[in-house]
Design an enzyme around this catalytic site. Sequence first.
Site, short mmCIF file in Angstrom:
data_model
loop_
_atom_site.label_atom_id
_atom_site.label_comp_id
_atom_site.label_asym_id
_atom_site.label_seq_id
_atom_site.Cartn_x
_atom_site.Cartn_y
_atom_site.Cartn_z
N SER A 168 78.66 31.33 8.61
CA SER A 168 79.37 30.65 7.53
C SER A 168 80.79 31.18 7.46
O SER A 168 81.01 32.40 7.48
CB SER A 168 78.63 30.92 6.21
OG SER A 168 79.42 30.47 5.14
N GLY A 169 81.77 30.27 7.37
CA GLY A 169 83.17 30.68 7.44
C GLY A 169 83.66 31.51 6.28
O GLY A 169 84.50 32.40 6.44
N HIS A 170 83.13 31.26 5.07
CA HIS A 170 83.75 31.88 3.89
C HIS A 170 83.24 33.29 3.59
O HIS A 170 83.58 33.86 2.56
CB HIS A 170 83.58 30.97 2.66
CG HIS A 170 82.18 30.85 2.15
ND1 HIS A 170 81.77 31.50 1.01
CD2 HIS A 170 81.10 30.19 2.61
CE1 HIS A 170 80.49 31.22 0.79
NE2 HIS A 170 80.07 30.42 1.75
N GLY B 226 76.65 27.64 6.39
CA GLY B 226 75.44 28.38 6.75
C GLY B 226 74.17 27.61 6.43
O GLY B 226 73.21 27.61 7.21
N CYS C 82 67.86 36.10 -15.19
CA CYS C 82 68.88 35.31 -15.89
C CYS C 82 69.97 34.87 -14.94
O CYS C 82 70.54 33.79 -15.09
CB CYS C 82 69.48 36.10 -17.02
SG CYS C 82 68.42 36.13 -18.45
N ASN D 37 71.48 39.34 2.37
CA ASN D 37 72.61 39.02 1.50
C ASN D 37 72.65 39.84 0.22
O ASN D 37 73.69 39.99 -0.38
CB ASN D 37 72.62 37.52 1.19
CG ASN D 37 71.28 37.02 0.72
OD1 ASN D 37 70.26 37.30 1.35
ND2 ASN D 37 71.26 36.28 -0.36
N THR E 293 83.16 13.01 11.33
CA THR E 293 84.50 13.38 11.78
C THR E 293 84.71 14.88 11.62
O THR E 293 84.40 15.45 10.58
CB THR E 293 85.55 12.60 10.96
OG1 THR E 293 85.30 11.21 11.15
CG2 THR E 293 86.96 12.94 11.40
N GLN F 178 75.64 36.81 6.77
CA GLN F 178 76.21 38.03 6.21
C GLN F 178 76.66 39.02 7.28
O GLN F 178 77.33 40.00 6.98
CB GLN F 178 75.18 38.73 5.30
CG GLN F 178 74.80 37.93 4.07
CD GLN F 178 75.93 37.81 3.05
OE1 GLN F 178 76.86 38.61 3.04
NE2 GLN F 178 75.87 36.81 2.21
#
Lengths: 394, 148
Positions: A198-200, A69, A323, A150, A236, A178
């Site tokens: 994005s693939g994941h 992404g 944090c 997100n 590649t 998302q």
Amino acid sequence: MIYLDNAGTTKVSSSVKKAMLPYLDEIYGNASSLHNAGQIAKEHLEKARDDVAKCLNALKDEIFFTSGGTESDNWAIESACKIGEIQNKKHIITSAFEHHAILNKLKEKEKQGFKVTYLPVYENGIVKASDLENAITENTCLITIMMANNEIGTIQPIKELATISQKHNIIFHTDAVQAVGHIPVDVKDLGINMLSVSGHKFHGPKGVGVLYCKKGTPLFPLINGGAQEKNKRAGTENIMGAVGLSVALKNAVEEMEKVNSKEQKLRDKLFYSLSKIPHSKINGDKKNRLANNFNMSFEGIEGESLLLLLNEKGICASSGSACTSGSLDPSHVLLSIGLIHEVAHGSLRITLSKYNTLKEINYVIKTVPEIVSYLREISPVWDELEKGERKHAI
Amino acid sequence: MLYSEKVMDHFLHPRNVGKMENPDAVGEVGNAKCGDIMRMYLKVDNGVITDVKFITFGCGSAIATSSIATEMIKGKKIDEALELSNQAVVEALGGLPSHKIHCSVLAEEAVKAAVKDYYERNNISYNKAKYCSNDCPCVHEFDNKPQN
């Protein structure tokens, strides 16, 4: 372990894993090679491209595989800015709560002389079409607005925004990282020029993404080298990743209705139950959001300690506290929807997947209030709120 | 892991945590806007700190540094407590991530603020220049710097 951070990343599903394995040692050819090993690999790559195109109602030639992404977002912005520079149009419109892949790229563009307008997203976390209309100038070369946020999952009126963009003949890009695989996405119907995937984020592998670029929209390479991806993206090809992404996307589109309905039931149960915690607040629009996204703030506590204690109980979640963001300020998304710093620090994001169960959610519903009340017990902020020395914000 | 075993131990099992009835001194430092506030309570007998309690709003390391700081000053003379440095707190915890050093500074400042309150309640003169303003930049300037 109860994994509830699926906007962060998802588990690769077993069918995706199975589809990917042959590319390690059976179909390992380089798709640019003339021999059979290469040509067979190429066929598999093109099949993956075709499958992705069908899921998005795009043409096969409009799909470019990338490393994820972030690359897709950077590429879309660089390419549109190049066209802007040629035409001497150096104004970009975006929203205040984009992902850092967009915001930090645009910061760089600002240093290079581009002007950027950040549209407000209001308390509900949704961009207004009228704000976009008003922000457009004759110098606007790019509009980039995310499809779903997100952190709070709010879904933007992309079709409406893209229609305005078209009317002014401006390139419209959407970071749909998302959204794709979670809500129906039809690039033709939306009328957009570019879109990042994005693939994941939908049970595919990490390290692979897609940039959709509409036929007729000029696309300049971001990465130079060989002639891969029709001379637009050198390197590649990651065939294993591309196949993994395509199988994951096909699965996600097929199962979408069923998965969304399951996730929404669990998510709404979380909202209903955890809203009973006094001085808590749901962040972002309650209806117009991804089915798997839960985001709430609990006053008087800090997000990192909440996450660490949840982790001790076997629950993996996320927060927008400073944090956990690694900076002095809490999440820019939560600040953009009007949360004060104190309340943004005490946020909890839970993002579900098809693998989560009612049993897990019931455990979360039991655990979160216990931790919140413990942290409040040892919090000087909560003490002041209770004594009336500090005013409740929520 | 983000934190050392010692930090996690003090975060998960904080020592001397809770409010104190009728303390002899109270110090509070930090800012809710920045995401950390520490309050420290002291019981003082004959110039010796006989009991310490704390409550903290903040991240894991903020709770851990408060906890260990209470252990480090309990039983000490009030003047000795002023000698507690943020480096000593970091060392006692087996280190902190570089962006969390400000938590150890807050712990030092919380102790100092409590001692200052004790001095003021008892009309004891003290050096005002020794105390930081407790605002965020003052504390956060310690972050991401090499520690001696």
